[in-house]
Write an enzyme that holds these catalytic residues in place. Structure first.
Site, PDB file in Angstrom:
ATOM      1  N   ASP A 104      42.581  47.309  42.192  1.00  0.00           N
ATOM      2  CA  ASP A 104      42.341  46.159  43.056  1.00  0.00           C
ATOM      3  C   ASP A 104      42.224  46.613  44.522  1.00  0.00           C
ATOM      4  OD1 ASP A 104      42.506  42.974  42.882  1.00  0.00           O
ATOM      5  OD2 ASP A 104      43.763  43.575  44.584  1.00  0.00           O
ATOM      6  N   ARG A 105      43.075  46.130  45.419  1.00  0.00           N
ATOM      7  CA  ARG A 105      42.989  46.546  46.825  1.00  0.00           C
ATOM      8  C   ARG A 105      43.144  48.059  46.950  1.00  0.00           C
ATOM      9  NH1 ARG A 105      40.325  42.926  48.769  1.00  0.00           N
ATOM     10  NH2 ARG A 105      40.881  43.583  50.869  1.00  0.00           N
ATOM     11  N   HIS A 149      39.911  33.044  47.111  1.00  0.00           N
ATOM     12  CA  HIS A 149      40.862  33.642  48.049  1.00  0.00           C
ATOM     13  C   HIS A 149      40.178  34.621  48.996  1.00  0.00           C
ATOM     14  CE1 HIS A 149      40.411  36.421  44.751  1.00  0.00           C
ATOM     15  NE2 HIS A 149      41.103  37.357  45.352  1.00  0.00           N
ATOM     16  N   TYR A 209      42.539  41.532  53.656  1.00  0.00           N
ATOM     17  CA  TYR A 209      41.390  40.843  53.068  1.00  0.00           C
ATOM     18  C   TYR A 209      40.330  40.519  54.122  1.00  0.00           C
ATOM     19  CZ  TYR A 209      43.010  40.220  48.297  1.00  0.00           C
ATOM     20  OH  TYR A 209      43.377  40.436  46.989  1.00  0.00           O
ATOM     21  N   HIS A 269      43.620  41.457  34.272  1.00  0.00           N
ATOM     22  CA  HIS A 269      43.400  42.190  35.515  1.00  0.00           C
ATOM     23  C   HIS A 269      44.467  43.250  35.765  1.00  0.00           C
ATOM     24  CE1 HIS A 269      42.261  42.932  39.670  1.00  0.00           C
ATOM     25  NE2 HIS A 269      43.441  42.521  40.098  1.00  0.00           N
TER      26      HIS A 269
END
Length: 289
Positions: A104-105, A149, A209, A269
């Protein structure tokens, strides 16, 4: 919470930032970068296995967990800056070259590290994310609702922080519940730890983000225009996003990574927690390439 058997250190990173880092095992180094809304703890199963024959380094990214959360000055949470953290931490621990896996990030940070520091990153794994530039390209129409988001936290400072800060557990808990096919993969004590850490990091998480809608896009676009690619062996583990969103996921990745192993997985996920054995298998295959 901690990964059993791992030592914890405060390690100097980039530009005066210090990261909370768990280190375990001996052997060639592997750095594991966590995703949202998690901490290094998401790697607890994978890290324990890899530590049998590797030095495993699991930092909390800047802005997350117990790592520093500096005020954002525009590029403070750019993936280029966060990638520089990773290289600095590895060097501080005595490793000039290392394998790198991110979820992910953390995968976005890993990709940027592979592009900016190809001499440091020997192997690269990305779990369930697309490179930033491609992510924005494929989100369109009603299917973009899955990434609401991303659009919320892309807004200028003020509104996102206020809205999320008013109900942080509901916001972060939404993703922990929605994105996990197996709710038991994130037990109550781990879920509570993720929520507590995220609750205290709203501003820095939003900044992370927001960077992906601004400066990170600029950096990816410059690389694409220059023809820069990931030169090391790359493994991508991904849910079947392509079928859901209408694009060829492997083709998107191959444009960035010629030496690619692209694998579609059937879990949710949170792969390292939901299907650790499968993640370990593919990471070990990557390390053998």
């Amino acid at each position: 919470m901690r990964i059993p058997g791992f030592d914890y250190q405060r390690v100097p990173a980039h530009a005066g930032v210090t990261l909370n880092v768990a280190v375990g095992g001996t052997g060639t180094p592997v750095v594991l970068l966590h995703g949202f809304p998690q901490t290094h703890l998401m790697w607890r199963h994978v890290a324990a296995d890899l530590a049998s024959d590797h030095t495993v380094i699991c930092p909390d990214l800047r802005g997350y967990g117990d790592s520093d959360k500096p005020a954002d000055t525009g590029e403070t949470y750019a993936k280029r800056t966060m990638a520089a953290d990773v290289v600095a931490v590895a060097r501080a621990l005595g490793h000039e070259r290392f394998a790198l896996a991110g979820h992910d990030r953390g995968a976005l940070v890993a990709i940027r590290a592979g592009l900016d520091h190809p001499d440091a990153v020997t192997h690269l794994a990305s779990l369930d994310v697309l490179p930033t530039l491609d992510m924005w390209d494929v989100l369109r129409g009603t299917t973009a609702a899955v990434g609401f988001h991303l659009y919320l936290m892309a807004q200028p400072p003020g509104l996102p922080e206020t809205l999320i800060g008013a109900a942080p557990d509901a916001f972060f808990g939404h993703f922990l519940d929605l994105w996990a096919r197996d709710p038991e993969a994130i037990p109550p004590d781990v879920r509570a730890a993720y929520l507590a850490e995220s609750r205290g990091a709203v501003t820095s998480i939003v900044a992370d983000y927001r960077a992906s809608a601004t400066v990170d896009v600029e950096h990816d676009l410059a690389d694409r225009q220059a023809g820069d690619q990931l030169r090391m062996p790359v493994t991508v583990l991904q849910q079947d996003w392509g079928a859901a969103l209408g694009y060829d996921a492997e083709a998107v990745w191959r444009a960035w990574a010629p030496d690619l192993n692209h694998v579609t997985v059937s879990c949710g996920h949170f792969m390292a927690e939901e299907a650790p054995a499968e993640v370990i298998k593919h990471l070990r295959e990557l390390l053998g390439r």
